[in-house]
Each structure stands twice: as structure tokens, then as C-alpha cells.
Design a protein around this motif. Structure first.
Motif, PDB file in Angstrom:
ATOM      1  N   GLN A 198      61.266 -12.625 -52.022  1.00 15.50           N
ATOM      2  CA  GLN A 198      60.457 -12.207 -50.967  1.00 15.50           C
ATOM      3  C   GLN A 198      59.092 -11.362 -51.332  1.00 15.50           C
ATOM      4  OE1 GLN A 198      62.442  -9.669 -48.028  1.00 15.50           O
ATOM      5  NE2 GLN A 198      60.857  -8.766 -47.488  1.00 15.50           N
ATOM      6  N   PRO A 199      58.031 -11.924 -50.913  1.00 17.46           N
ATOM      7  CA  PRO A 199      56.654 -11.274 -51.304  1.00 17.46           C
ATOM      8  C   PRO A 199      56.554 -10.029 -50.598  1.00 17.46           C
ATOM      9  CG  PRO A 199      56.224 -13.627 -50.429  1.00 17.46           C
ATOM     10  CD  PRO A 199      57.795 -13.046 -49.858  1.00 17.46           C
ATOM     11  N   VAL A 211      55.974  -6.017 -41.616  1.00 15.74           N
ATOM     12  CA  VAL A 211      55.322  -4.751 -41.189  1.00 15.74           C
ATOM     13  C   VAL A 211      55.712  -3.520 -41.804  1.00 15.74           C
ATOM     14  CG1 VAL A 211      54.280  -3.504 -39.163  1.00 15.74           C
ATOM     15  CG2 VAL A 211      54.707  -6.243 -38.927  1.00 15.74           C
ATOM     16  N   GLY A 212      57.178  -3.348 -41.999  1.00 13.93           N
ATOM     17  CA  GLY A 212      57.440  -2.290 -42.241  1.00 13.93           C
ATOM     18  C   GLY A 212      58.013  -2.301 -43.930  1.00 13.93           C
ATOM     19  N   GLY A 213      57.859  -3.464 -44.463  1.00 12.41           N
ATOM     20  CA  GLY A 213      57.904  -3.350 -45.991  1.00 12.41           C
ATOM     21  C   GLY A 213      59.199  -3.351 -46.387  1.00 12.41           C
ATOM     22  N   SER A 214      60.422  -3.792 -45.505  1.00  9.06           N
ATOM     23  CA  SER A 214      61.729  -3.823 -45.944  1.00  9.06           C
ATOM     24  C   SER A 214      62.143  -5.470 -46.862  1.00  9.06           C
ATOM     25  CB  SER A 214      62.684  -3.633 -44.802  1.00  9.06           C
ATOM     26  OG  SER A 214      62.743  -2.298 -44.137  1.00  9.06           O
ATOM     27  N   HIS A 215      62.772  -5.122 -47.932  1.00  8.19           N
ATOM     28  CA  HIS A 215      63.515  -6.413 -48.261  1.00  8.19           C
ATOM     29  C   HIS A 215      64.450  -6.947 -47.158  1.00  8.19           C
ATOM     30  CE1 HIS A 215      66.285  -9.018 -50.496  1.00  8.19           C
ATOM     31  NE2 HIS A 215      65.166  -9.325 -51.061  1.00  8.19           N
ATOM     32  N   GLN A 221      65.726 -14.355 -44.047  1.00  7.27           N
ATOM     33  CA  GLN A 221      64.971 -14.780 -44.993  1.00  7.27           C
ATOM     34  C   GLN A 221      63.738 -15.913 -44.804  1.00  7.27           C
ATOM     35  OE1 GLN A 221      66.660 -16.043 -48.889  1.00  7.27           O
ATOM     36  NE2 GLN A 221      68.807 -15.643 -48.191  1.00  7.27           N
ATOM     37  N   TRP A 222      64.241 -16.624 -43.664  1.00  7.81           N
ATOM     38  CA  TRP A 222      62.888 -17.291 -43.155  1.00  7.81           C
ATOM     39  C   TRP A 222      61.770 -16.777 -42.902  1.00  7.81           C
ATOM     40  CZ3 TRP A 222      60.314 -18.355 -38.591  1.00  7.81           C
ATOM     41  CH2 TRP A 222      59.618 -19.249 -38.683  1.00  7.81           C
ATOM     42  N   VAL A 223      62.062 -15.571 -42.045  1.00 12.00           N
ATOM     43  CA  VAL A 223      60.956 -14.681 -41.304  1.00 12.00           C
ATOM     44  C   VAL A 223      60.209 -13.823 -42.425  1.00 12.00           C
ATOM     45  CG1 VAL A 223      60.652 -12.393 -40.027  1.00 12.00           C
ATOM     46  CG2 VAL A 223      61.845 -14.316 -39.000  1.00 12.00           C
ATOM     47  N   SER A 224      61.020 -13.442 -43.614  1.00 16.60           N
ATOM     48  CA  SER A 224      60.443 -12.567 -44.537  1.00 16.60           C
ATOM     49  C   SER A 224      59.736 -13.282 -45.782  1.00 16.60           C
ATOM     50  CB  SER A 224      61.424 -11.868 -45.242  1.00 16.60           C
ATOM     51  OG  SER A 224      62.355 -12.695 -45.932  1.00 16.60           O
ATOM     52  N   GLY A 225      59.954 -14.773 -45.729  1.00 13.59           N
ATOM     53  CA  GLY A 225      59.075 -15.656 -46.657  1.00 13.59           C
ATOM     54  C   GLY A 225      59.973 -15.910 -47.828  1.00 13.59           C
ATOM     55  N   GLY A 280      57.879 -21.244 -46.801  1.00 12.26           N
ATOM     56  CA  GLY A 280      56.585 -21.025 -47.566  1.00 12.26           C
ATOM     57  C   GLY A 280      55.684 -19.922 -47.141  1.00 12.26           C
ATOM     58  N   LYS A 281      55.734 -19.271 -46.016  1.00  2.31           N
ATOM     59  CA  LYS A 281      55.097 -18.366 -45.620  1.00  2.31           C
ATOM     60  C   LYS A 281      55.956 -17.127 -44.770  1.00  2.31           C
ATOM     61  CE  LYS A 281      53.255 -20.641 -41.485  1.00  2.31           C
ATOM     62  NZ  LYS A 281      52.184 -21.235 -40.608  1.00  2.31           N
ATOM     63  N   LYS A 282      55.220 -15.950 -44.349  1.00  4.72           N
ATOM     64  CA  LYS A 282      55.912 -14.959 -43.741  1.00  4.72           C
ATOM     65  C   LYS A 282      55.471 -15.233 -42.118  1.00  4.72           C
ATOM     66  CE  LYS A 282      55.924 -11.180 -46.840  1.00  4.72           C
ATOM     67  NZ  LYS A 282      55.845  -9.689 -46.749  1.00  4.72           N
ATOM     68  N   TYR A 283      56.613 -15.012 -41.470  1.00  2.22           N
ATOM     69  CA  TYR A 283      56.473 -15.179 -39.850  1.00  2.22           C
ATOM     70  C   TYR A 283      56.030 -13.531 -39.101  1.00  2.22           C
ATOM     71  CZ  TYR A 283      57.833 -15.062 -34.840  1.00  2.22           C
ATOM     72  OH  TYR A 283      57.819 -15.183 -33.475  1.00  2.22           O
ATOM     73  N   TYR A 284      54.939 -13.821 -38.566  1.00  4.18           N
ATOM     74  CA  TYR A 284      54.558 -12.578 -37.896  1.00  4.18           C
ATOM     75  C   TYR A 284      54.548 -12.786 -36.334  1.00  4.18           C
ATOM     76  CZ  TYR A 284      52.780 -10.467 -42.529  1.00  4.18           C
ATOM     77  OH  TYR A 284      52.704 -10.063 -43.677  1.00  4.18           O
TER      78      TYR A 284
END
Length: 321
Positions: A56-57, A106-110, A135-139, A143-147
Motif C-alpha cells: 500500500q503506497p 486521507v488519514g494515512g491508515s494501512h 485494498q482496492w481503495v487503498s491501492g 493501480g491507483k488509490k481511490y479518492y
């Protein structure tokens, strides 16, 4: 999720009503997501408990913002949804994604600690759908994060809030520091309140159907003569804890199964204590049972691991008729 109704049953009911599945493809696709996540779990097993495709990035900690746990983020639609979530055990899929984005991106959680917190409270909790969606949301499984910014939330939650930490464009949101309201974090204590262990009665001459959190199908061999046991293994609920409401929900659904008895203990202990000669159970990645395994119902014949849902769906589309 509790195995009462399968995606295949829903699909069959649609066709029996004379509805062309191709005309409601989006609805069928939503059902297929559930089967897809299950196939990923079957193929990868406990690997879904870690970052599946990549690390997770840019996460900061293995906790969850307290503001989410307390429903005090200041985002009205989110806080109201969280209050309702605690009350009912349900949350709309869009809101689940919003919550995951706030926690992780936004909050930096794994993803894992907040995903366990959400699963704990969901009456329809499915670990594959839950963990892999986080995991999909967090990347870590995409391939990318969901915002989701405030404009997006306002649109789909029908609110008009402004001036929040999400009320910025996406470029600014992706670069922003963790908002003050999300900086305090913790690891929630999640324990399953299992029922008191009681003795049950087993006819050793009969096979025994094993039910569990993921299989409470009241139609399963309903007219046959079997012992029927709802097995609650402490080891499973320690690894995948659920709330008291989820336990009550499971026990309530088991009441639809004639003659079922609840046993709190491990499978091996059940077999040894009651001399069970043949255990029968439905396939599931969490099962470590020995006996006769029966397949679950799947909406389509497509099985196996696909790296993306749409690769899986492309195969499924051939059966839309």
C-alpha cells in the motif's frame, strides 16, 4: 454473505421472471463482484490478509482514525452513515468506499485494521469482499488509490456541505497533509462474544451437516435425515472477530434450519467428542474440515483467479442469456 441466498438463486429468479439479463447487466455485474472476490479468496487463501498486488503506497500507521470510530469526522453524510451503521449493521457500498478512502488515503491508515473494524460490525460481512475492496481503495490491490471529495459525497449522498477537509479538488486532496481531525488514531479491541458452550445430541449413525457463519442455507438437504450443527470455532472468530449483533444475526438465521444445534468449539473436538463418522460441508476458504465437501452455488461457470474483475466479467458475459 450468510449463505442464505446465493447469487445463482437471484440470477435464476431474474430469468424466471422473463427479464433479459442483458438489459439489467449492471445489476448482474454487481452480483458478479461478490463471486469474483470469493474466487480471489479461494485462489489466494490467507494471502488476502496482506497487501495482495503491491505494498500500500504512502501509509503512515496500522491504526484507524478515532474520528471514524466515533463518527465525528465532521463530514455530515459520513458521520450519519456511521451512526446508522452501528445501529443497523449495514452500510451502502458507496459509503464503504468513502470511509475506506478517508481512513487510508486521507488519514494515512494501512487498510487492514480499519477493514477488520468494518467487518466486525457488518451483518452482511464477507471477508473477501471487505478486505479486497479496502485494498482496492487503498491501492494495494489496484493501480491507483481511490479518492472521494466533498463534491462527490454531496452528489451521491444528496447533501450540500461545504468547507470540510474534503472540500477541495482531487489534485489538492491527494497532496494534502493528514487533517487534524484524523490524526488521533487507535487499534480497536475486537472480540467475538461467543455463546456459552453447551452439550448437543448427535446420532452417530447419521451424517452431520456442518453450518457456519458463511453457510446458513435453510434449503440445504432440507428434506434429508442428517444431524445439523452450527459450528462456531473460537479460532476462526479470534482471527476474524464479529460483533454481538452479528452473532445474534447468525443465531437468528440458524433458527430457519429445522433441528439445528449450536456447538462452540473446534471441528476436531466436535468430531472426537461426538463420534461423528461423516461430516458434510459446503466449500469455503475458511473451512479446515475433513469429510465430504460440497460445492457452493456460483452464478456463472467461470472460476479461478483473474487479476481484474473485468477480465473475470468478460468471461461471465458469455453466459448472459
Amino acid at each position: 454473505s450468510r449463505g442464505v441466498i446465493s447469487t445463482k438463486q437471484v440470477f435464476r429468479a431474474v430469468k424466471e421472471r422473463g427479464i433479459d439479463p442483458r438489459k439489467i447487466e449492471k445489476f448482474i455485474q454487481e452480483l458478479a463482484w461478490r463471486d469474483y472476490w470469493q474466487q480471489v479468496w479461494i485462489a489466494n487463501g490467507s494471502k488476502i490478509n496482506q497487501d495482495l498486488r503491491r505494498e500500500q503506497p504512502n501509509f503512515c500507521h496500522h491504526k484507524i482514525p478515532k474520528a471514524l470510530v466515533k463518527a465525528s469526522t465532521g463530514i455530515n453524510a459520513i458521520d450519519e452513515a456511521l451512526d446508522k451503521f452501528y445501529e443497523t449493521g449495514y452500510m451502502h457500498n458507496h459509503v464503504r468506499m468513502y470511509v475506506a478512502s478517508i481512513a487510508c488515503n486521507v488519514g494515512g491508515s494501512h487498510w487492514r485494521v480499519p477493514a477488520r473494524w468494518m467487518y466486525y460490525h457488518l451483518l452482511d460481512g464477507d471477508w473477501a469482499s471487505n478486505a479486497l475492496s479496502w485494498q482496492w481503495v487503498s491501492g494495494s490491490n489496484a493501480g491507483k488509490k481511490y479518492y472521494a471529495n466533498q463534491q462527490n459525497i454531496n452528489k451521491y449522498c444528496r447533501t450540500h456541505q461545504k468547507g470540510t477537509f474534503l472540500d477541495v479538488d482531487y489534485g489538492s486532496l491527494e497532496k494534502a497533509e493528514i487533517p487534524e481531525v484524523l490524526r488521533e488514531s487507535s487499534v480497536p479491541m475486537l472480540e467475538t462474544p461467543l455463546p456459552e458452550k453447551k452439550s448437543i445430541e448427535i446420532d452417530p449413525e447419521l451424517p452431520t451437516l456442518i453450518y457456519n457463519f458463511y453457510n446458513l442455507d435453510p434449503k440445504w438437504h432440507e428434506d434429508a435425515n442428517y444431524n445439523r450443527v452450527l459450528l462456531m470455532e473460537p479460532s476462526v472468530y479470534k482471527a476474524y472477530p464479529i460483533s454481538s449483533k452479528s452473532v445474534e444475526f447468525m443465531l437468528g438465521l440458524s433458527g430457519n434450519i429445522k433441528g439445528i444445534q449450536c456447538y462452540v468449539g473446534e471441528f476436531d473436538e466436535l468430531v472426537e467428542t461426538y463420534g461423528i463418522r461423516e461430516a458434510v460441508f459446503k466449500e469455503h476458504p475458511l473451512n479446515k474440515y475433513i469429510g465430504r465437501e460440497e460445492p457452493r452455488d456460483w452464478m456463472f461457470e467461470v472460476t479461478g483467479y483473474y487479476r481484474s474483475f473485468f477480465a473475470f466479467w468478460k468471461k461471465c458475459q458469455r453466459e448472459l442469456k
